[in-house]
Design a protein around this motif. Structure first.
Motif: not given
Length: 412
Positions: A318-333, A341-349
């Motif tokens: 879950a952490r790696l997937l969330t950090l990937f989403a964060a990295w992608k937001m920083d990189s491409v918006g 973002i949808s994937a982590i919203k399912v996975v983390a909770p």
């Protein structure tokens, strides 16, 4: 892709860890005991915020551990989304820490909305006091009479009449409205306009909570807990009139603002879930090694060691997937990272719910008491599987994107 934290982020991370350990953890149990004693049931009008909170906030602000979610170097810490994500994980280990650092929902999301979309007058009146921690805010979107998983169902209205906006509607799960310091709400409502498409028919409006026609009806309990002194209220807006300049970014901009608001906010929520899951796993291991049944430590019984391993794997994934989403937001918006973002919203909770359920089982009766924070973590996990879009909506988004990607390959 790179998940390394920046030197600046590492400095903040070290100081946040130390502050939580040295300042928050020693007083947190006493804080919540005082809340229980001074916030009777669901009568939010009698709720009080323990004085220790302001003392902790003053210490955090003096150390520069303040508004760290905001990427503005003047008003916030100027951290990337990825760097702040690791700070959010640490604050998730505590039920109090996000508020101490002025990084708590819904204020952080509301502040980011005002920072990105607010007028200068709106920033001066509402953003600056929020950034200073002088007031609290509320976000009013969900409605009791419709399926709010489809936000276009919204029945509340924001109609322009002359130089005023007239607001009508009933909202609930308006988080934070029970707080004695709550002063303003962002009210999302339907603003009919035949010239615009269905996703430009809604607006966000700033509403002072003391405006005539704003009536808090009740606090809504979550699994029987009123979440004092924060609270989640049902609120009626009856012919509430505010000036036209209370629209955020103008009429019809509600959905665009909501998407900009929810992207970073979902990173924050998910990383706090991961922090809570780490704390729950630590509590489970401590309990399981210290308690003995049938001549063995609890962790040596009934497959519990395998459950520890499964929890570790799930948390790290879950952490790696969330950090990937964060990295992608920083990189491409944000919009380019909507699938992640949808994937982590399912996975983390779901991971948090799984780990906390195991920790509760290991704790036995203590697990469902308030002696440990597990019931609060469980409530957080189960609620977040509904808040900001239920699991099914996010899975639908992911599936739609996957099918579209496959379709783009044609007959190859």
């Amino acid at each position: 892709m790179h998940f390394d934290i920046s030197p600046k982020g590492q400095d903040y991370l070290n100081r946040v860890k130390a502050f939580i350990k040295n300042e928050i953890e020693p007083v947190e149990a006493a804080f919540w005991s005082e809340v229980t004693a001074t916030c009777p049931g669901g009568d939010w009008r009698q709720w009080q915020v323990p004085a220790i909170l302001e003392e902790l906030k003053a210490k955090a602000r003096a150390q520069g551990l303040w508004n760290m979610f905001l990427p503005d170097e003047t008003l916030g810490a100027g951290l990337s989304i990825k760097d702040y994500a690791l700070l959010a994980e640490q604050t998730g280990r505590s039920l109090l820490a996000p508020t101490v650092f002025n990084c708590n929902a819904p204020d952080s999301g509301n502040m980011e909305v005002l920072w990105r979309y607010g007028s200068e007058a709106q920033k001066q009146r509402w953003l600056m006091p929020l950034l200073a921690g002088e007031i609290r805010s509320v976000f009013c979107m969900t409605e009791p009479q419709v399926a709010s998983s489809d936000a276009t169902n919204m029945q509340a209205t924001a109609i322009v009449e002359g130089d005023e906006i007239v607001l009508n509607g009933r909202k609930w799960w308006s988080s934070g409205i029970g707080d004695p310091h709550a002063k303003v709400a962002i009210f999302m409502a339907h603003t009919p306009d035949a010239s615009k498409d269905r996703h430009h028919q809604h607006s966000m409006v700033l509403v002072p909570l003391d405006a005539p026609g704003v009536q808090i009806e009740r606090m809504v309990p979550v699994f029987g807990d009123y979440d004092a002194p924060h609270g989640h209220g049902e609120v009626n807006f009856s012919n509430v009139r505010v000036p036209l300049d209370h629209f955020i970014a103008g009429p019809g901009m509600g959905f665009e603002i909501a998407q900009g608001r929810l992207g970073p906010g979902r990173i924050h929520h998910c990383m706090r879930c991961i922090g809570a899951a780490e704390k729950a796993l630590e509590l489970a291991i401590d309990r399981g090694t210290q308690r003995v049944a049938f001549g063995k430590p609890l962790l040596s019984l009934g497959g519990n060691r395998e459950r520890v391993a499964e929890a570790r794997i799930a948390i790290d994934q879950a952490r790696l997937l969330t950090l990937f989403a964060a990295w992608k937001m920083d990189s491409v918006g944000t919009f380019a990272a909507m699938g992640e973002i949808s994937a982590i919203k399912v996975v983390a909770p779901n991971v948090l719910q799984q780990v906390v359920d195991f920790a509760i089982q290991i704790h036995g009766g203590a697990g469902v008491s308030r002696d440990v924070p597990l019931t609060a973590f469980f409530s957080q996990a189960r609620s977040l599987r509904l808040a900001d879009g239920p699991d099914e909506v996010h899975k639908s988004v992911i599936a739609k994107m996957e099918i579209a990607k496959r379709a783009s390959h044609g007959d190859r």
